[in-house]
Design a protein around this motif. Structure first.
Motif, short mmCIF file in Angstrom:
data_model
loop_
_atom_site.label_atom_id
_atom_site.label_comp_id
_atom_site.label_asym_id
_atom_site.label_seq_id
_atom_site.Cartn_x
_atom_site.Cartn_y
_atom_site.Cartn_z
N GLN A 10 0.82 -1.21 0.00
CA GLN A 10 0.00 0.00 0.00
C GLN A 10 0.86 1.27 0.00
O GLN A 10 0.40 2.32 -0.41
CB GLN A 10 -0.90 0.03 1.24
N ARG A 74 -7.11 1.66 -2.10
CA ARG A 74 -8.23 0.91 -1.51
C ARG A 74 -8.64 -0.32 -2.34
O ARG A 74 -9.40 -1.16 -1.87
CB ARG A 74 -9.43 1.83 -1.32
N ARG A 99 -10.52 -3.19 7.13
CA ARG A 99 -10.46 -1.88 7.79
C ARG A 99 -9.15 -1.65 8.54
O ARG A 99 -8.89 -0.55 9.00
CB ARG A 99 -11.65 -1.70 8.72
N SER A 103 -6.39 2.91 3.77
CA SER A 103 -6.97 3.18 2.44
C SER A 103 -8.39 2.65 2.32
O SER A 103 -9.22 3.24 1.63
CB SER A 103 -6.10 2.57 1.35
N TRP A 104 -8.67 1.55 3.00
CA TRP A 104 -10.03 0.99 2.97
C TRP A 104 -10.91 1.66 4.03
O TRP A 104 -12.04 2.04 3.76
CB TRP A 104 -10.00 -0.52 3.18
N ARG A 105 -10.37 1.81 5.21
CA ARG A 105 -11.12 2.40 6.32
C ARG A 105 -11.61 3.81 5.96
O ARG A 105 -12.71 4.20 6.33
CB ARG A 105 -10.23 2.43 7.55
N ALA A 107 -11.98 5.03 2.83
CA ALA A 107 -12.46 5.11 1.44
C ALA A 107 -13.86 5.73 1.38
O ALA A 107 -14.75 5.34 2.14
CB ALA A 107 -12.50 3.72 0.82
N VAL A 112 -15.91 3.19 -3.18
CA VAL A 112 -16.10 1.76 -2.88
C VAL A 112 -17.15 1.18 -3.82
O VAL A 112 -16.96 0.11 -4.41
CB VAL A 112 -16.50 1.56 -1.40
N ARG A 155 -20.62 3.54 5.38
CA ARG A 155 -20.02 4.11 4.15
C ARG A 155 -20.72 5.38 3.78
O ARG A 155 -21.69 5.66 3.41
CB ARG A 155 -20.08 3.12 3.01
#
Length: 155
Positions: A10, A74, A99, A103-105, A107, A112, A155
């Motif tokens: 990442q 992400r 998470r 980058s995902w947490r 996003a 997404v 989200r």
């Protein structure tokens, strides 16, 4: 160890002179109109975190770089979610694992949704073209992930 390997990845910017596809181009034909740009970024992505592409000894090594991609960081955690679903995780537990990646947490929901929609369409096409049971299962997981991503309240 797999999380550590993906986290290390990442943090790598794809070299500008590296001849690899950009995520917004790779999934453009599957994305809803006007959403492919949400996949763009500068991170080096593996995009194929299948179990046979992760070798583990004293650490995890990501191998078989057949689909290297430059894009939003992400994306690899989202790809990992699909593989966790394949391994039997529920969406909530797979998301909880993903998470761990900032980058995902962090996003944005539309980003997404852009990826999950495009990826579900890509897996549906793969499953139509090849009747292998695992490809049909991945198509179902990708569709479930897409549906979940649209309704997940955080989200």
């Amino acid at each position: 160890m797999v999380i550590d390997a993906v986290q290390e990845l990442q943090e790598i910017t794809a070299p500008a002179d590296m001849a690899i596809k950009a995520a917004d181009q790779r999934w453009a034909m599957y994305a809803l109109p006007g959403t492919a740009d949400l996949l763009a970024g500068h991170t080096l992505l593996h995009t194929d975190l299948a179990p046979h592409n992760v070798l583990v000894d004293n650490r995890a090594h990501l191998v078989d770089w057949a689909w290297p991609t430059r894009g939003a960081a992400r994306i690899d955690p989202a790809v990992l979610i699909l593989r966790l679903l394949e391994a039997g995780h529920l969406l909530t537990s797979a998301d909880s694992i993903a998470r761990q990646f900032p980058s995902w947490r962090n996003a944005p929901g539309p980003a997404v949704q852009a990826f999950t929609t495009a990826n579900a369409a890509a897996w549906a096409e793969i499953a139509r073209a090849d009747s292998a049971l695992w490809k049909a299962a991945m198509g179902r997981h990708a569709t479930a992930f897409e549906t979940w991503a649209k309704t997940f309240p955080a989200r």
